[in-house]
Design a protein around this motif. Structure first.
Motif, PDB file in Angstrom:
ATOM      1  N   ILE A 125       0.862  -1.180   0.000  1.00  0.00           N
ATOM      2  CA  ILE A 125       0.000   0.000   0.000  1.00  0.00           C
ATOM      3  C   ILE A 125       0.897   1.229   0.000  1.00  0.00           C
ATOM      4  CG2 ILE A 125      -1.992  -1.109   1.071  1.00  0.00           C
ATOM      5  CD1 ILE A 125      -1.094  -0.063   3.769  1.00  0.00           C
ATOM      6  N   GLU A 126       0.493   2.264  -0.737  1.00  0.00           N
ATOM      7  CA  GLU A 126       1.370   3.432  -0.843  1.00  0.00           C
ATOM      8  C   GLU A 126       0.588   4.727  -0.983  1.00  0.00           C
ATOM      9  OE1 GLU A 126       3.758   3.435  -4.523  1.00  0.00           O
ATOM     10  OE2 GLU A 126       2.760   1.541  -4.979  1.00  0.00           O
ATOM     11  N   ASP A 127       1.253   5.802  -0.629  1.00  0.00           N
ATOM     12  CA  ASP A 127       0.739   7.148  -0.828  1.00  0.00           C
ATOM     13  C   ASP A 127       1.935   8.063  -1.048  1.00  0.00           C
ATOM     14  OD1 ASP A 127       1.858   7.606   1.677  1.00  0.00           O
ATOM     15  OD2 ASP A 127      -0.060   7.719   2.732  1.00  0.00           O
ATOM     16  N   GLU A 128       1.720   9.370  -0.909  1.00  0.00           N
ATOM     17  CA  GLU A 128       2.811  10.318  -1.182  1.00  0.00           C
ATOM     18  C   GLU A 128       3.979  10.192  -0.211  1.00  0.00           C
ATOM     19  OE1 GLU A 128      -0.187  12.600   1.428  1.00  0.00           O
ATOM     20  OE2 GLU A 128      -0.193  11.055  -0.141  1.00  0.00           O
ATOM     21  N   PHE A 157       1.577   7.091   9.898  1.00  0.00           N
ATOM     22  CA  PHE A 157       1.369   5.699  10.324  1.00  0.00           C
ATOM     23  C   PHE A 157       1.440   4.763   9.130  1.00  0.00           C
ATOM     24  CE2 PHE A 157      -1.718   2.199  11.486  1.00  0.00           C
ATOM     25  CZ  PHE A 157      -0.815   1.509  12.277  1.00  0.00           C
ATOM     26  N   MET A 158       0.461   4.843   8.232  1.00  0.00           N
ATOM     27  CA  MET A 158       0.505   4.085   6.989  1.00  0.00           C
ATOM     28  C   MET A 158      -0.508   4.691   6.010  1.00  0.00           C
ATOM     29  SD  MET A 158      -1.290   0.392   7.870  1.00  0.00           S
ATOM     30  CE  MET A 158       0.094  -0.121   8.889  1.00  0.00           C
ATOM     31  N   PRO A 159      -0.439   4.333   4.740  1.00  0.00           N
ATOM     32  CA  PRO A 159      -1.390   4.880   3.766  1.00  0.00           C
ATOM     33  C   PRO A 159      -2.838   4.680   4.208  1.00  0.00           C
ATOM     34  CG  PRO A 159       0.392   3.762   2.635  1.00  0.00           C
ATOM     35  CD  PRO A 159       0.594   3.491   4.096  1.00  0.00           C
ATOM     36  N   GLY A 160      -3.652   5.697   3.929  1.00  0.00           N
ATOM     37  CA  GLY A 160      -5.038   5.689   4.381  1.00  0.00           C
ATOM     38  C   GLY A 160      -5.240   6.483   5.650  1.00  0.00           C
ATOM     39  N   PHE A 161      -4.129   6.850   6.305  1.00  0.00           N
ATOM     40  CA  PHE A 161      -4.165   7.633   7.541  1.00  0.00           C
ATOM     41  C   PHE A 161      -3.623   9.031   7.279  1.00  0.00           C
ATOM     42  CE2 PHE A 161      -4.456   3.393   9.098  1.00  0.00           C
ATOM     43  CZ  PHE A 161      -5.053   3.453  10.347  1.00  0.00           C
TER      44      PHE A 161
END
Length: 374
Positions: A125-128, A157-161
């Motif tokens: 899972i990934e984000d910026e 914390f992790m993507p989605g947060f």
């Protein structure tokens, strides 16, 4: 009787290297209120949030931290969900014991190959802020381990947060890291799950206690402590033993409706300051009679702390060949008599307070009797 096994921290068979506890996630009825309680009562700080505002439509999660400890509180937003069913059956309780690893996919593949039941297929899972690799397996009851590799992630914390900004952040209570997590399992299941940790996860047995070690006039239980190669992860596993009345393990299983995490032991560098701080915030601890302290020094030898200070707070002391430890246990933090916390300070000792078992379990029995469950 107690058996202690010591082993090298560099085992050839330590094929599942674990750096430590990544996070512990509770499924709860109201995550916002639970997070507020742990901030207020235990001194945790706001870290991250996930929910409708971050694109998560079916649940909300609040992440709080204190030093190296990370707790996550998750609640369902709709009744038709795994989270709702978990809370309905178990009450508020631990769902995830997440483990910080170098390679989450390999950890999953190796454990499943050895017989683990899959929970979460390997995913990235990934984000910026980067990417996280994770995967998960079941352990006792409905509890799961999620392997987390966050080496390429730099977010809150992790993507989605998103970062949880709060104007209310009480000061720390001096809690440092997770020392160990204890699981309760049913009759005759302790050895099964110890074999699981040995054969599936490469753990080894540190200590074993039988019903002669852990018993009172009324109840008894048995316990084995499993640990990974570097001993950063320690999981005592308890099961009931025959006694005159219902043991604390039986009470837990009755109210939790199955096996699960009984308590989380958290380390501190100054247990006197930490416990006084927690008491002032409303945390309730088990009562220890003053008679426990009358021959304490005869039992444990010289210690740095004053007996009157320990007695005032109800802190227990035990010694092994490596030093001594100080420990105290909260009352259950849920309305169901299930999950509680241990506060522990180690001054060399590597054991788990065998000398305190009788005093501790008599204190638990007093609470059981008040609830009408002894």
């Amino acid at each position: 009787m107690e058996t202690q096994v010591k082993y090298s921290q560099t085992l050839e068979k330590d094929w599942l290297p674990i750096n430590g506890t990544d996070y512990i996630e509770f499924y709860v009825g109201n995550a916002k209120q639970a997070a507020h309680f742990y901030k207020t009562a235990f001194g945790f700080q706001s870290q991250a949030y996930a929910g409708p505002e971050t694109g998560v439509k079916d649940h909300a999660s609040y992440v709080v931290t204190q030093d190296k400890i990370r707790l996550v509180f998750t609640t369902a937003l709709r009744p038709e969900s795994e989270i709702s069913e978990h809370v309905k059956r178990h009450g508020d309780g631990v769902k995830v014991l997440a483990l910080w690893v170098e390679d989450a996919f390999k950890s999953y593949e190796e454990t499943v190959k050895r017989g683990a039941r899959p929970y979460l297929a390997p995913e990235t899972i990934e984000d910026e802020h980067g990417k996280i690799r994770r995967a998960g397996i079941y352990t006792y009851g409905e509890t799961v381990h999620i392997f987390v590799d966050r080496s390429e992630y730099h977010g809150p914390f992790m993507p989605g947060f998103e970062k949880w900004e709060s104007n209310y952040n009480p000061p720390s209570a001096g809690l440092k890291y997770v020392d160990h997590c204890v699981g309760n399992v049913g009759w005759g299941e302790m050895n099964t799950w110890c074999e699981f940790y040995k054969n599936v996860m490469g753990f080894q047995q540190l200590i074993s206690f039988d019903d002669k070690d852990i018993s009172t006039d009324y109840t008894a239980l048995m316990s084995k402590v499993m640990a990974n190669g570097n001993q950063r992860i320690k999981f005592p596993i308890n099961e009931p033993a025959e006694g005159k009345k219902k043991s604390q393990i039986e009470e837990y299983i009755d109210f939790y409706q199955g096996a699960g995490v009984q308590h989380i032991a958290i380390a501190t560098d100054n247990i006197l300051e930490t416990v006084a701080n927690l008491e002032s915030r409303g945390v309730e601890f088990l009562y220890v009679p003053t008679s426990y302290y009358s021959d304490l020094l005869d039992r444990v030898g010289k210690i740095d702390e004053k007996i009157e200070d320990l007695s005032k707070l109800g802190i227990l002391v035990d010694r092994d060949e490596d030093g001594y430890l100080l420990q105290i246990f909260t009352k259950p933090v849920e309305d169901r008599p299930t999950v509680f916390f241990e506060i522990i300070q180690r001054k060399g000792a590597k054991s788990f307070g065998k000398g305190n078992f009788k005093a501790l379990f008599e204190a638990i029995e007093r609470e059981q009797e008040r609830r009408g469950n002894l």
